[in-house]
Scaffold this active site. Structure first.
Site, PDB file in Angstrom:
ATOM      1  CD  GLU A  52      18.627 -16.019  16.532  1.00  0.00           C
ATOM      2  OE1 GLU A  52      18.423 -16.355  17.698  1.00  0.00           O
ATOM      3  OE2 GLU A  52      17.750 -16.012  15.659  1.00  0.00           O
ATOM      4  CG  ASN A 110      11.765 -15.626  18.196  1.00  0.00           C
ATOM      5  OD1 ASN A 110      10.538 -15.541  18.138  1.00  0.00           O
ATOM      6  ND2 ASN A 110      12.523 -15.921  17.148  1.00  0.00           N
ATOM      7  CD  GLU A 123      13.058 -20.856  13.774  1.00  0.00           C
ATOM      8  OE1 GLU A 123      12.108 -20.191  14.184  1.00  0.00           O
ATOM      9  OE2 GLU A 123      13.881 -21.427  14.520  1.00  0.00           O
ATOM     10  CE  LYS A 163      12.979 -19.644  17.691  1.00  0.00           C
ATOM     11  NZ  LYS A 163      13.983 -20.599  17.289  1.00  0.00           N
TER      12      LYS A 163
HETATM   13  P1  13P Z   1      16.790 -21.471  20.674  1.00  0.00           P
HETATM   14  O1  13P Z   1      17.218 -20.611  21.824  1.00  0.00           O
HETATM   15  O2  13P Z   1      15.587 -22.300  20.965  1.00  0.00           O
HETATM   16  O3  13P Z   1      17.938 -22.236  20.115  1.00  0.00           O
HETATM   17  O4  13P Z   1      16.312 -20.471  19.508  1.00  0.00           O
HETATM   18  C1  13P Z   1      17.114 -19.413  19.169  1.00  0.00           C
HETATM   19  C2  13P Z   1      16.381 -18.548  18.231  1.00  0.00           C
HETATM   20  O5  13P Z   1      16.146 -18.906  17.102  1.00  0.00           O
HETATM   21  C3  13P Z   1      15.910 -17.259  18.729  1.00  0.00           C
HETATM   22  O6  13P Z   1      15.438 -16.454  17.691  1.00  0.00           O
END
Ligand code: 13P
Length: 259
Positions: free
Chosen positions: A171, A10, A98, A12
């Protein structure tokens, strides 16, 4: 039947410049990542989805990070599943914390809107990664509270959990981007509890077949131990998906789950 592992990256809202995409994409080259034993998908930022289409090796699925609730039309700023289908996209991710309102962002989604989105995705013929997870204040109350929250997030979609089309990404919010990974014991206990809930609320067959990914500070170092957990079927990776070590996470789960 054994569950095929699945790992997602991801990205983001990264990277900041289009010129960085080619180098990021090259981390997923066929010489580096073996997708024969593990499904792999990547969630580029919405602005980069188009650029990324067709650039990954076969088997790495470009997976948007969200979709709207009802298709094309007067929905400014939204992305419709019909547009994704037209672009050859087969997979969408929804429900990330998020977007559920964590990390200081507004809540773009609720359990109710996510159920509407999942129905729309499945009715349109696409598959889905459905994210769930609890906040730290809930984790501190223990596994029963954690499971109560996970159940609340799954309740409205429990009739749609087709293992061939839906993957659950567990998550825990407290582990996302914090460097605090769930321990293998915590991950296994929670994944097992989620599977047991699905067995009770859906069916034993669904529970046995549905894949549950772990997400939250997963990286090349902790992936082997987490991969050894029987109910962890893969990872949803944030930060480490922007680094060459992503391939090691895919290798770790592929090795752990080889039948
Ligand atoms: P991180 O691996 O940066 O903690 O993020 C996890 C996440 O939100 C994947 O969708």
């Amino acid at each position: 039947m054994p569950r095929k592992p699945i790992v997602g990256g991801n990205w983001k809202c990264n990277p900041d410049k289009t010129e960085k995409l080619d180098s990021l994409i090259s981390n997923y080259d066929s010489e580096k990542i073996d997708t024969s034993k593990c499904d792999v998908y990547v969630c580029p930022s919405p602005l980069h989805v188009s650029y990324c289409m067709g650039k990954f090796k076969e088997g790495v699925m470009v997976t948007p990070q969200n979709c709207n609730i009802k298709g094309c039309g007067a929905f400014t700023g939204e992305m419709a599943v019909e547009q994704m289908k037209d672009m050859g996209i087969t997979n969408v991710l929804i429900g990330h914390s998020e977007r559920r309102g964590e990390f200081g962002l507004m809540a773009y989604d609720t359990n109710e809107t996510l159920a509407t989105k999942l129905k729309y995705i499945l009715d349109s013929g696409l598959n889905c990664i459905f994210c769930i997870g609890e906040k730290l204040s809930i984790r501190e109350q223990g596994i029963e509270a954690v499971m109560k929250e996970c159940a609340a997030q799954l309740e409205d979609v429990k009739g749609m959990l087709d293992p061939a089309r839906v993957v659950i990404a567990y998550e825990p919010v407290w582990s996302i981007g914090t460097g605090v990974t769930a321990s293998p014991e915590q991950a296994q206990e929670t994944h097992k509890a989620i599977r047991e809930w699905i067995a009770k609320e859906c069916s034993a067959e669904t529970a046995a077949a549905i894949r549950i990914q772990y997400g939250g500070s997963a990286n090349a170092k902790n992936a082997p131990d987490l991969s050894a957990c029987p109910d962890v079927d893969g990872f949803l990776v944030g930060g480490a998906s922007l680094k060459p070590e992503f391939k090691d996470i895919v290798a770790a789960i592929s090795a752990a789950k080889k039948a």
